[in-house]
Design a protein around this motif. Structure first.
Motif, PDB file in Angstrom:
ATOM      1  N   TYR A 275      43.887  34.771  36.345  1.00  0.00           N
ATOM      2  CA  TYR A 275      42.916  35.092  36.682  1.00  0.00           C
ATOM      3  C   TYR A 275      42.168  35.738  38.268  1.00  0.00           C
ATOM      4  O   TYR A 275      41.267  35.995  39.117  1.00  0.00           O
ATOM      5  N   SER A 276      43.159  34.882  39.571  1.00  0.00           N
ATOM      6  CA  SER A 276      42.655  35.377  40.614  1.00  0.00           C
ATOM      7  C   SER A 276      42.668  36.901  41.062  1.00  0.00           C
ATOM      8  O   SER A 276      41.792  37.441  41.610  1.00  0.00           O
ATOM      9  N   ASP A 277      43.754  37.279  39.950  1.00  0.00           N
ATOM     10  CA  ASP A 277      44.326  39.340  40.184  1.00  0.00           C
ATOM     11  C   ASP A 277      42.951  40.017  39.407  1.00  0.00           C
ATOM     12  O   ASP A 277      42.604  40.767  40.405  1.00  0.00           O
ATOM     13  N   ALA A 278      42.634  39.040  38.025  1.00  0.00           N
ATOM     14  CA  ALA A 278      41.484  39.910  37.482  1.00  0.00           C
ATOM     15  C   ALA A 278      40.365  40.128  38.112  1.00  0.00           C
ATOM     16  O   ALA A 278      39.769  41.065  38.558  1.00  0.00           O
ATOM     17  N   LEU A 279      39.733  38.493  39.645  1.00  0.00           N
ATOM     18  CA  LEU A 279      38.763  38.696  40.110  1.00  0.00           C
ATOM     19  C   LEU A 279      39.306  39.967  41.606  1.00  0.00           C
ATOM     20  O   LEU A 279      38.343  40.950  42.194  1.00  0.00           O
ATOM     21  N   LYS A 280      40.048  40.153  41.067  1.00  0.00           N
ATOM     22  CA  LYS A 280      40.482  40.721  43.181  1.00  0.00           C
ATOM     23  C   LYS A 280      40.284  42.413  42.627  1.00  0.00           C
ATOM     24  O   LYS A 280      39.785  43.370  43.000  1.00  0.00           O
ATOM     25  N   VAL A 281      41.194  42.912  41.275  1.00  0.00           N
ATOM     26  CA  VAL A 281      40.877  44.221  40.462  1.00  0.00           C
ATOM     27  C   VAL A 281      39.524  44.030  40.449  1.00  0.00           C
ATOM     28  O   VAL A 281      38.846  45.110  40.270  1.00  0.00           O
ATOM     29  N   LEU A 282      38.134  43.101  39.673  1.00  0.00           N
ATOM     30  CA  LEU A 282      36.386  43.772  39.451  1.00  0.00           C
ATOM     31  C   LEU A 282      36.533  43.649  40.567  1.00  0.00           C
ATOM     32  O   LEU A 282      34.880  44.266  40.694  1.00  0.00           O
ATOM     33  N   HIS A 283      36.503  43.436  42.108  1.00  0.00           N
ATOM     34  CA  HIS A 283      35.813  43.457  43.061  1.00  0.00           C
ATOM     35  C   HIS A 283      37.106  43.757  44.367  1.00  0.00           C
ATOM     36  O   HIS A 283      36.385  43.162  45.088  1.00  0.00           O
ATOM     37  N   TRP A 284      37.817  45.370  43.696  1.00  0.00           N
ATOM     38  CA  TRP A 284      38.288  45.872  44.418  1.00  0.00           C
ATOM     39  C   TRP A 284      37.537  46.156  46.215  1.00  0.00           C
ATOM     40  O   TRP A 284      35.785  47.168  46.243  1.00  0.00           O
ATOM     41  N   ASP A 285      38.088  45.797  46.979  1.00  0.00           N
ATOM     42  CA  ASP A 285      37.116  45.973  48.429  1.00  0.00           C
ATOM     43  C   ASP A 285      38.115  46.911  49.231  1.00  0.00           C
ATOM     44  O   ASP A 285      37.775  47.140  49.941  1.00  0.00           O
ATOM     45  N   ASN A 286      39.237  47.243  48.777  1.00  0.00           N
ATOM     46  CA  ASN A 286      40.509  48.491  49.257  1.00  0.00           C
ATOM     47  C   ASN A 286      40.246  49.643  49.180  1.00  0.00           C
ATOM     48  O   ASN A 286      40.044  50.765  48.012  1.00  0.00           O
ATOM     49  N   LYS A 287      39.169  50.438  49.952  1.00  0.00           N
ATOM     50  CA  LYS A 287      38.581  52.073  50.221  1.00  0.00           C
ATOM     51  C   LYS A 287      39.747  52.861  50.146  1.00  0.00           C
ATOM     52  O   LYS A 287      39.524  54.010  49.108  1.00  0.00           O
ATOM     53  N   LYS A 288      40.735  52.972  50.693  1.00  0.00           N
ATOM     54  CA  LYS A 288      41.750  54.033  50.794  1.00  0.00           C
ATOM     55  C   LYS A 288      42.592  53.756  49.186  1.00  0.00           C
ATOM     56  O   LYS A 288      43.292  54.047  49.202  1.00  0.00           O
ATOM     57  N   LYS A 289      43.091  52.208  48.823  1.00  0.00           N
ATOM     58  CA  LYS A 289      44.057  52.795  48.608  1.00  0.00           C
ATOM     59  C   LYS A 289      43.813  51.760  46.993  1.00  0.00           C
ATOM     60  O   LYS A 289      42.879  50.871  47.144  1.00  0.00           O
ATOM     61  N   GLY A 290      44.396  52.032  46.058  1.00  0.00           N
ATOM     62  CA  GLY A 290      43.625  51.912  44.596  1.00  0.00           C
ATOM     63  C   GLY A 290      45.130  51.009  44.265  1.00  0.00           C
ATOM     64  O   GLY A 290      44.959  50.139  42.876  1.00  0.00           O
ATOM     65  N   VAL A 303      44.013  48.975  40.151  1.00  0.00           N
ATOM     66  CA  VAL A 303      42.673  48.813  39.646  1.00  0.00           C
ATOM     67  C   VAL A 303      42.110  50.074  38.479  1.00  0.00           C
ATOM     68  O   VAL A 303      41.791  49.283  37.294  1.00  0.00           O
ATOM     69  N   SER A 304      43.095  51.267  38.997  1.00  0.00           N
ATOM     70  CA  SER A 304      42.988  51.826  37.502  1.00  0.00           C
ATOM     71  C   SER A 304      43.466  51.713  36.511  1.00  0.00           C
ATOM     72  O   SER A 304      43.274  51.861  34.832  1.00  0.00           O
ATOM     73  N   CYS A 305      44.482  50.930  36.472  1.00  0.00           N
ATOM     74  CA  CYS A 305      45.193  50.592  35.844  1.00  0.00           C
ATOM     75  C   CYS A 305      45.446  49.200  34.747  1.00  0.00           C
ATOM     76  O   CYS A 305      45.381  48.793  33.571  1.00  0.00           O
ATOM     77  N   HIS A 306      44.294  48.298  35.144  1.00  0.00           N
ATOM     78  CA  HIS A 306      44.565  47.247  35.441  1.00  0.00           C
ATOM     79  C   HIS A 306      42.726  46.821  34.889  1.00  0.00           C
ATOM     80  O   HIS A 306      42.714  45.715  34.600  1.00  0.00           O
ATOM     81  N   TYR A 307      42.117  47.380  35.053  1.00  0.00           N
ATOM     82  CA  TYR A 307      41.307  47.018  35.002  1.00  0.00           C
ATOM     83  C   TYR A 307      40.409  46.803  33.767  1.00  0.00           C
ATOM     84  O   TYR A 307      39.432  44.914  33.649  1.00  0.00           O
ATOM     85  N   ASN A 308      40.531  47.132  32.641  1.00  0.00           N
ATOM     86  CA  ASN A 308      39.973  46.492  31.518  1.00  0.00           C
ATOM     87  C   ASN A 308      40.563  45.207  31.216  1.00  0.00           C
ATOM     88  O   ASN A 308      40.291  44.341  30.433  1.00  0.00           O
ATOM     89  N   TRP A 309      41.745  44.973  31.965  1.00  0.00           N
ATOM     90  CA  TRP A 309      42.803  43.415  31.629  1.00  0.00           C
ATOM     91  C   TRP A 309      42.594  42.704  32.060  1.00  0.00           C
ATOM     92  O   TRP A 309      41.648  41.816  32.032  1.00  0.00           O
ATOM     93  N   ALA A 310      41.331  42.705  33.188  1.00  0.00           N
ATOM     94  CA  ALA A 310      40.882  42.242  34.422  1.00  0.00           C
ATOM     95  C   ALA A 310      39.646  41.526  33.997  1.00  0.00           C
ATOM     96  O   ALA A 310      39.133  40.711  33.432  1.00  0.00           O
ATOM     97  N   LYS A 311      39.082  42.561  33.262  1.00  0.00           N
ATOM     98  CA  LYS A 311      37.690  42.617  31.953  1.00  0.00           C
ATOM     99  C   LYS A 311      37.809  40.564  31.411  1.00  0.00           C
ATOM    100  O   LYS A 311      36.996  40.205  31.101  1.00  0.00           O
ATOM    101  N   ARG A 312      39.271  40.963  30.515  1.00  0.00           N
ATOM    102  CA  ARG A 312      39.480  40.528  29.629  1.00  0.00           C
ATOM    103  C   ARG A 312      39.682  38.940  29.699  1.00  0.00           C
ATOM    104  O   ARG A 312      38.991  37.824  29.701  1.00  0.00           O
TER     105      ARG A 312
END
Length: 324
Positions: A275-290, A303-312
């Motif tokens: 749950y913690s990681d999902a929220l981090k992915v959905l509210h990604w705030d690192n502008k330089k790194k993905g 973020v590009s690989c785990h976004y759909n997982w994070a939403k679920r």
């Protein structure tokens, strides 16, 4: 693409308690909390009812639905309620027959859904959803020989999906008939094995996930063992299969006995780290790194690989809670 609000009801089905239309005292049991962790109910008018008793079963269920309606429960306190019909024509009949209790109906379960009946079902789905204020959802079951057959299976699945896409907003989720598929080959899993140990059935399930999971929630096959002690072998087997269900992209499960419901419900809770990681992915705030370390520092979040997982994960966490 569905919004989170659209998805909430799709994930709330959870453990679908399956019961025959003749089931007595259902309203009283709901009122008194006799079904722990109850999220949804399927009243069956199909294979649990003999043809000659169908009218009697329809009337009995009508009475049950009126009793549930009379409880005047707010929506959050009432389980999602579905009626399993027999055919598209039967669905049309039931929509009319239960018009006075439509406000408490979530929708219909469509058995043996395939290309032989898909277009006729879609016609009924559109017909009963002319009032946008109260949508009636459907949950088609993929369980027929046409779906299982290796010859043309993928083509059949895509053809079915094309048809369902035309009523996409009303398809709550897809269900799969593990026992029906097994029966085609004269197979049955024992209490200490999962459906994924039957290779021919596993292959069918994999193809269904491959075709549908990007756009639809898919529920896993029923577990046919139950009992009173949640530490017994039946419960251990159910937990093992639920773990593999989630790992393979299935959300929720049909329950054939109330004792299964708490185990199914708890399986849908998410771990604190997920749950913690999902929220981090959905509210990604690192502008330089993905990419970045997880909260525990033991895995990578991208973020590009785990976004759909994070939403679920976020949706499951909001609905079912965080596991201890």
């Amino acid at each position: 693409m569905r919004t989170d609000n659209d998805n909430i009801v799709r994930y709330k089905v959870g453990g679908l308690l399956y019961m025959p239309a003749f089931q007595p005292s259902v309203a009283e049991k709901i009122k008194n909390g006799k079904y722990p962790c109850l999220t949804s109910i399927a009243f069956c008018l199909e294979d649990t009812v003999s043809e000659k008793f169908l009218t009697e079963a329809e009337n009995f269920l009508h009475k049950t639905l009126r009793e549930i309606q009379a409880l005047e429960l707010v929506e959050a306190e009432r389980p999602l309620i579905f009626v399993r019909v027999r055919t598209p024509e039967h669905m049309e009949h039931i929509v009319k027959l239960y018009n006075d209790v439509q406000e408490i109906l979530t929708g219909f379960i469509l058995p043996k859904f395939d290309m032989s009946n898909a277009l006729r079902y879609v016609k009924q789905i559109k017909a009963c959803n002319k009032d946008p204020k109260h949508p009636l959802y459907v949950m088609p079951i993929l369980e027929s020989r046409e779906v299982a057959s290796a010859a043309g299976r993928i083509a059949n699945l895509y053809a079915i999906k094309d048809i369902l896409d035309s009523v996409h907003p009303y398809v709550l989720n897809l269900r799969v008939g593990g026992n029906d598929f097994s029966n085609l080959y004269g197979l049955r899993r024992p209490i200490n094995k999962t459906i994924y140990d039957i290779n021919v059935i596993r292959d069918i399930l994999v193809d269904i996930v491959n075709v549908f999971s990007e756009d639809y929630v898919i529920s896993s096959p029923v577990w046919e063992y139950f009992g009173k002690d949640a530490n017994d072998e039946w419960a251990q087997g159910l937990r093992s299969e639920l773990e593999l269900d989630l790992l393979n992209g299935f959300i929720g499960k049909t329950a054939i006995h109330p004792s299964q419901l708490p185990i199914i419900y708890n399986s849908l809770k998410v771990s604190p780290s997920d749950y913690s990681d999902a929220l981090k992915v959905l509210h990604w705030d690192n502008k330089k790194k993905g990419v970045a370390k997880s909260s525990s520092g033991k895995r990578m979040n991208e973020v590009s690989c785990h976004y759909n997982w994070a939403k679920r994960i976020r949706l499951l966490g909001e609905i079912y809670g965080i596991a201890e």
